[in-house]
Design a protein around this motif. Structure first.
Motif, PDB file in Angstrom:
ATOM      1  N   PHE A 149       9.232  14.383   0.607  1.00  0.00           N
ATOM      2  CA  PHE A 149      10.656  14.556   0.890  1.00  0.00           C
ATOM      3  C   PHE A 149      11.424  13.925  -0.256  1.00  0.00           C
ATOM      4  O   PHE A 149      11.315  12.721  -0.514  1.00  0.00           O
ATOM      5  CB  PHE A 149      11.037  13.892   2.209  1.00  0.00           C
ATOM      6  N   ASN A 150      12.203  14.734  -0.953  1.00  0.00           N
ATOM      7  CA  ASN A 150      12.903  14.284  -2.158  1.00  0.00           C
ATOM      8  C   ASN A 150      11.902  13.678  -3.135  1.00  0.00           C
ATOM      9  O   ASN A 150      10.964  14.334  -3.531  1.00  0.00           O
ATOM     10  CB  ASN A 150      14.028  13.311  -1.806  1.00  0.00           C
ATOM     11  N   ASN A 151      12.051  12.409  -3.451  1.00  0.00           N
ATOM     12  CA  ASN A 151      11.198  11.805  -4.471  1.00  0.00           C
ATOM     13  C   ASN A 151      10.317  10.686  -3.916  1.00  0.00           C
ATOM     14  O   ASN A 151       9.984   9.731  -4.621  1.00  0.00           O
ATOM     15  CB  ASN A 151      12.052  11.279  -5.631  1.00  0.00           C
ATOM     16  N   HIS A 152       9.922  10.818  -2.658  1.00  0.00           N
ATOM     17  CA  HIS A 152       8.946   9.882  -2.117  1.00  0.00           C
ATOM     18  C   HIS A 152       8.053  10.586  -1.088  1.00  0.00           C
ATOM     19  O   HIS A 152       8.414  11.622  -0.531  1.00  0.00           O
ATOM     20  CB  HIS A 152       9.621   8.646  -1.514  1.00  0.00           C
ATOM     21  N   ARG A 153       6.876   9.991  -0.883  1.00  0.00           N
ATOM     22  CA  ARG A 153       5.884  10.600  -0.004  1.00  0.00           C
ATOM     23  C   ARG A 153       4.969   9.506   0.549  1.00  0.00           C
ATOM     24  O   ARG A 153       4.086   9.011  -0.157  1.00  0.00           O
ATOM     25  CB  ARG A 153       5.058  11.636  -0.777  1.00  0.00           C
ATOM     26  N   PRO A 154       5.140   9.075   1.786  1.00  0.00           N
ATOM     27  CA  PRO A 154       4.282   8.025   2.349  1.00  0.00           C
ATOM     28  C   PRO A 154       2.890   8.551   2.694  1.00  0.00           C
ATOM     29  O   PRO A 154       2.701   9.753   2.898  1.00  0.00           O
ATOM     30  CB  PRO A 154       5.035   7.594   3.603  1.00  0.00           C
ATOM     31  N   TYR A 155       1.932   7.638   2.771  1.00  0.00           N
ATOM     32  CA  TYR A 155       0.564   8.048   3.064  1.00  0.00           C
ATOM     33  C   TYR A 155      -0.212   6.905   3.714  1.00  0.00           C
ATOM     34  O   TYR A 155       0.185   5.731   3.649  1.00  0.00           O
ATOM     35  CB  TYR A 155      -0.147   8.505   1.789  1.00  0.00           C
ATOM     36  N   LEU A 156      -1.334   7.275   4.324  1.00  0.00           N
ATOM     37  CA  LEU A 156      -2.319   6.334   4.844  1.00  0.00           C
ATOM     38  C   LEU A 156      -3.614   6.518   4.077  1.00  0.00           C
ATOM     39  O   LEU A 156      -3.907   7.625   3.605  1.00  0.00           O
ATOM     40  CB  LEU A 156      -2.562   6.567   6.335  1.00  0.00           C
ATOM     41  N   MET A 157      -4.397   5.462   3.948  1.00  0.00           N
ATOM     42  CA  MET A 157      -5.661   5.561   3.231  1.00  0.00           C
ATOM     43  C   MET A 157      -6.738   4.738   3.936  1.00  0.00           C
ATOM     44  O   MET A 157      -6.448   3.779   4.651  1.00  0.00           O
ATOM     45  CB  MET A 157      -5.521   5.099   1.775  1.00  0.00           C
ATOM     46  N   ALA A 158      -8.000   5.149   3.721  1.00  0.00           N
ATOM     47  CA  ALA A 158      -9.152   4.415   4.242  1.00  0.00           C
ATOM     48  C   ALA A 158     -10.341   4.741   3.355  1.00  0.00           C
ATOM     49  O   ALA A 158     -10.413   5.818   2.748  1.00  0.00           O
ATOM     50  CB  ALA A 158      -9.442   4.798   5.695  1.00  0.00           C
ATOM     51  N   GLY A 159     -11.272   3.786   3.272  1.00  0.00           N
ATOM     52  CA  GLY A 159     -12.425   4.047   2.423  1.00  0.00           C
ATOM     53  C   GLY A 159     -13.396   2.889   2.390  1.00  0.00           C
ATOM     54  O   GLY A 159     -13.284   1.919   3.154  1.00  0.00           O
ATOM     55  N   LEU A 160     -14.353   2.989   1.485  1.00  0.00           N
ATOM     56  CA  LEU A 160     -15.352   1.955   1.239  1.00  0.00           C
ATOM     57  C   LEU A 160     -15.218   1.480  -0.202  1.00  0.00           C
ATOM     58  O   LEU A 160     -14.890   2.264  -1.104  1.00  0.00           O
ATOM     59  CB  LEU A 160     -16.766   2.485   1.473  1.00  0.00           C
TER      60      LEU A 160
END
Length: 247
Positions: A149-160
């Motif tokens: 949206f416009n100039n930002h983009r939230p996210y979630l992450m998970a990993g090893l």
């Protein structure tokens, strides 16, 4: 710790759910690349949880035995530095897979409390150790991002995140193994700037393995150090990591 929570709150508040008007997008095709590189810098807080074994029976040189109680603890979260690079694959519109080799420089302040021996104030005799660590890591993360949206983009992450410990001292009270594996989860937000994409991210890392070198006490030359080295039988590391990605 509070400052990291404030940053986390700020990242959440950048969610596109907030009412905004459409604006001109910077780098509108950045997320369409099948693969791209970047660099990362940041800081982290290290902690380690020890499992204290409780009372010990110590064999003295003259053949007698002594009962002693020593407890071990990292009494604070210690800060460190993180630097590295990244490569990211676009899987589809919402998912990306990231590989991020990095170096974690840090030190842990370890205290040993001898409850059997007391000082003049009737407090346990206390010894300390600066447990320095230099980790080489290669995080493998899956990212789930919301629509831009416009100039930002939230996210979630998970990993090893498997890690190799390059720092060790055979003369320390305790010693960590050469390897460890962390599970990590976090939240971040992409900010699309005119010339690059900035991605602040806050993640929490939890050690999955017992990182304590249990063979180390037998290798100590000073017999007086062994009761402190054998006061614990397990160690699990934790980290809170604030990272800035430049892509």
């Amino acid at each position: 710790m509070k400052r990291y929570l404030y940053i986390l709150l700020g990242l959440i508040l950048c969610s596109p759910l907030s009412a905004q008007e459409r604006a001109v997008e910077n780098r509108p095709y950045a997320d369409l690349r099948p693969f791209h590189f970047g660099i990362l810098v940041g800081s982290h807080l290290q902690d380690i949880e020890f499992n204290n074994i409780g009372p010990q029976v110590i064999q003295n040189e003259d053949g007698t035995t002594t009962n002693t109680i020593i407890t071990t603890d990292q009494d604070r979260w210690d800060a460190g530095l993180t630097v590295g690079v990244l490569g990211e694959f676009r899987l589809n519109t919402n998912f990306q897979f990231r590989i991020a080799p990095a170096l974690y420089f840090g030190s842990r302040h370890i205290l040993f409390y001898n409850h059997t021996e007391k000082d003049a104030s009737d407090k346990p005799i206390t010894l300390q150790q600066e447990l320095k660590t230099i980790y080489v890591s290669s995080a493998l993360d899956l990212i789930f991002a919301a629509p831009r949206f416009n100039n930002h983009r939230p996210y979630l992450m998970a990993g090893l995140n498997p890690m190799l410990n390059l720092s060790s001292n055979n003369d320390d009270y305790i010693k960590l193994k050469k390897y460890d594996v962390f599970a990590e989860v976090g939240v971040g937000c992409d900010f699309y700037l005119p010339y690059f994409k900035l991605r602040p991210e806050l993640k929490f890392m939890f050690g999955l393995l017992n990182s304590l070198d249990t063979d180390h006490p037998d290798q100590l030359k000073d017999a007086n150090m062994r009761p402190y080295a054998t006061s614990i039988d397990k160690a699990h590391s934790k980290m809170i990591v604030l990272t800035f990605y430049f892509e």
